[in-house]
Design a protein around this motif. Structure first.
Motif: not given
Length: 196
Positions: A119-123, A142-143, A180-182
């Motif tokens: 899924v592409e998202f900005t926030c 996330d990591g 921002d890494q999620i």
């Protein structure tokens, strides 16, 4: 029930019953053998030989009794169901192994997954606007932290924000965590159970 996009095969009732039968037999055999039911995919129709990812959920008296699955298609669906049913009954670390006395009270539910798509998202707010309650299963990464919720979880967490917050907790992150890494992937499932 089944929420699938058009590129995926829906199983017939007979195929669903076959998979539920394999799952149940794997648990019954597992009580005495200590391993999943050996399945030869060549004995089954093409639809059941396809490599698909699945989850097997066991409930007893309408309470979760075990749930194990795979997010990536790694083996023919008949084999995946046999392995996951056995693992849900005997290897889910949240529960003691299923006993002979419990077998008749266990209700099995199978979810077959579509291929997860990023899924592409900005926030976070953008992400929340792009997920479909009741339909999308999510994988959050996330990591080294990762967690997934099947679409069925929407039944107990119908609010998108609550769904995402609880998924973060499952992945070992704080509810209010954001980075921002999620990464988030979505999938849908074809779901059916012994009581359907």
């Amino acid at each position: 029930m089944a929420h699938m996009n058009s590129t995926n095969h829906l199983l017939s009732r007979e195929e669903q019953h076959a998979l539920l039968g394999i799952g149940r037999q794997s648990i019954v055999d597992g009580l005495s053998s200590g391993r999943s039911l050996p399945v030869r995919s060549s004995d089954f129709p093409d639809n059941l030989k396809e490599k698909r990812a699945s989850f097997v959920t066991l409930n007893m008296h309408e309470q979760l009794r075990g749930c194990i699955g795979s997010l990536q298609a790694r083996s023919p669906i008949v084999e995946d169901i046999s392995e996951n049913a056995f693992a849900a009954a005997f290897r889910d670390s949240r529960f003691s192994p299923v006993t002979t006395d419990e077998i008749e009270n266990i209700d099995m539910h199978i979810s077959i997954l579509t291929t997860p798509q990023p899924v592409e998202f900005t926030c976070e707010q953008d992400l929340l606007s792009k997920i479909t309650p009741g339909v999308d299963g999510l994988i959050l990464i996330d990591g080294l932290h990762r967690g997934t919720f099947l679409p069925a979880v929407w039944e107990s967490l119908p609010d998108s924000k609550d769904f995402l917050d609880q998924l973060k907790l499952k992945a070992g992150l704080a509810k209010n965590y954001w980075s921002d890494q999620i990464q988030v992937l979505r999938y849908q499932t074809e779901s059916f159970g012994e009581r359907d």
